[in-house]
Design a protein around this motif. Structure first.
Motif, PDB file in Angstrom:
ATOM      1  N   TRP A  75       0.839  -1.203   0.000  1.00 20.79           N
ATOM      2  CA  TRP A  75       0.000   0.000   0.000  1.00 20.79           C
ATOM      3  C   TRP A  75       0.872   1.251   0.000  1.00 20.79           C
ATOM      4  CZ3 TRP A  75      -0.676   4.049   3.503  1.00 20.79           C
ATOM      5  CH2 TRP A  75      -1.754   4.895   3.233  1.00 20.79           C
ATOM      6  N   SER A  76       1.863   1.271   0.863  1.00 21.48           N
ATOM      7  CA  SER A  76       2.739   2.441   0.945  1.00 21.48           C
ATOM      8  C   SER A  76       3.466   2.689  -0.368  1.00 21.48           C
ATOM      9  CB  SER A  76       3.762   2.265   2.076  1.00 21.48           C
ATOM     10  OG  SER A  76       3.128   2.304   3.332  1.00 21.48           O
ATOM     11  N   VAL A  77       3.967   1.650  -0.998  1.00 22.44           N
ATOM     12  CA  VAL A  77       4.665   1.802  -2.274  1.00 22.44           C
ATOM     13  C   VAL A  77       3.709   2.340  -3.336  1.00 22.44           C
ATOM     14  CG1 VAL A  77       5.780   0.525  -4.166  1.00 22.44           C
ATOM     15  CG2 VAL A  77       6.456   0.099  -1.802  1.00 22.44           C
ATOM     16  N   LEU A  78       2.506   1.810  -3.394  1.00 18.48           N
ATOM     17  CA  LEU A  78       1.525   2.281  -4.373  1.00 18.48           C
ATOM     18  C   LEU A  78       1.192   3.756  -4.146  1.00 18.48           C
ATOM     19  CD1 LEU A  78      -0.836  -0.822  -4.405  1.00 18.48           C
ATOM     20  CD2 LEU A  78       0.608  -0.052  -6.304  1.00 18.48           C
ATOM     21  N   ILE A  79       1.036   4.143  -2.885  1.00 14.57           N
ATOM     22  CA  ILE A  79       0.695   5.533  -2.580  1.00 14.57           C
ATOM     23  C   ILE A  79       1.873   6.459  -2.857  1.00 14.57           C
ATOM     24  CG2 ILE A  79       0.052   7.143  -0.733  1.00 14.57           C
ATOM     25  CD1 ILE A  79      -2.228   5.289  -1.911  1.00 14.57           C
ATOM     26  N   LEU A  80       3.072   6.056  -2.490  1.00 11.81           N
ATOM     27  CA  LEU A  80       4.240   6.895  -2.781  1.00 11.81           C
ATOM     28  C   LEU A  80       4.418   7.075  -4.282  1.00 11.81           C
ATOM     29  CD1 LEU A  80       6.652   5.589  -0.033  1.00 11.81           C
ATOM     30  CD2 LEU A  80       5.806   7.943  -0.278  1.00 11.81           C
ATOM     31  N   ALA A  81       4.230   6.023  -5.049  1.00 13.62           N
ATOM     32  CA  ALA A  81       4.321   6.149  -6.511  1.00 13.62           C
ATOM     33  C   ALA A  81       3.288   7.157  -7.007  1.00 13.62           C
ATOM     34  CB  ALA A  81       4.126   4.791  -7.179  1.00 13.62           C
ATOM     35  N   HIS A  82       2.075   7.070  -6.500  1.00 14.84           N
ATOM     36  CA  HIS A  82       1.023   8.016  -6.883  1.00 14.84           C
ATOM     37  C   HIS A  82       1.392   9.446  -6.492  1.00 14.84           C
ATOM     38  CE1 HIS A  82      -2.901   9.867  -7.312  1.00 14.84           C
ATOM     39  NE2 HIS A  82      -2.802  10.271  -6.063  1.00 14.84           N
ATOM     40  N   ARG A  83       1.843   9.617  -5.264  1.00  7.32           N
ATOM     41  CA  ARG A  83       2.145  10.961  -4.760  1.00  7.32           C
ATOM     42  C   ARG A  83       3.320  11.609  -5.496  1.00  7.32           C
ATOM     43  NH1 ARG A  83      -0.171  12.163   0.591  1.00  7.32           N
ATOM     44  NH2 ARG A  83       0.748  14.199   0.214  1.00  7.32           N
TER      45      ARG A  83
END
Length: 109
Positions: A75-83
């Protein structure tokens, strides 16, 4: 579930966290705070790996805890990529291609 579905689900949870943080503290997390949260998730994952490997006491729910921490990290990796505006799928494919070439070149023929 494919990567796009995972990303959409992760963003939904991200948006819910934003709502909760706004309600509770009047602001949302910065990118820096997401990175710090990710570091905490990685630390929790490391603890669960130690449990799995017998270096820490095993609890009855250790497999579920490991699954939970892996999901938190994803989840964190997906969100950081998005951000950061990263196309994670393209970056992954490109990086794995580069690694495959590098590793293959170092292997004995």
């Amino acid at each position: 579930m494919d990567l796009d579905e995972l990303r959409r689900r992760a963003l939904r949870i991200h948006d819910l966290y934003d709502e909760l943080n706004l309600q509770e503290s009047g602001r949302v997390w910065t990118r820096e705070e997401f990175v710090l949260g990710f570091m905490g998730d990685v630390g929790d994952l490391a603890k669960q790996v130690l449990v799995q490997e017998g270096a820490r006491s095993v609890r009855p729910d250790s497999q579920a805890a490991l699954e939970h921490e892996l999901a938190d990290c994803l989840w964190s990796v997906l969100i950081l990529a998005h951000r950061y505006g990263i196309d994670l799928e393209s970056a992954f494919v490109r990086t794995m291609g580069e690694l495959e070439k590098t590793i293959s070149a170092r292997l004995d023929p």
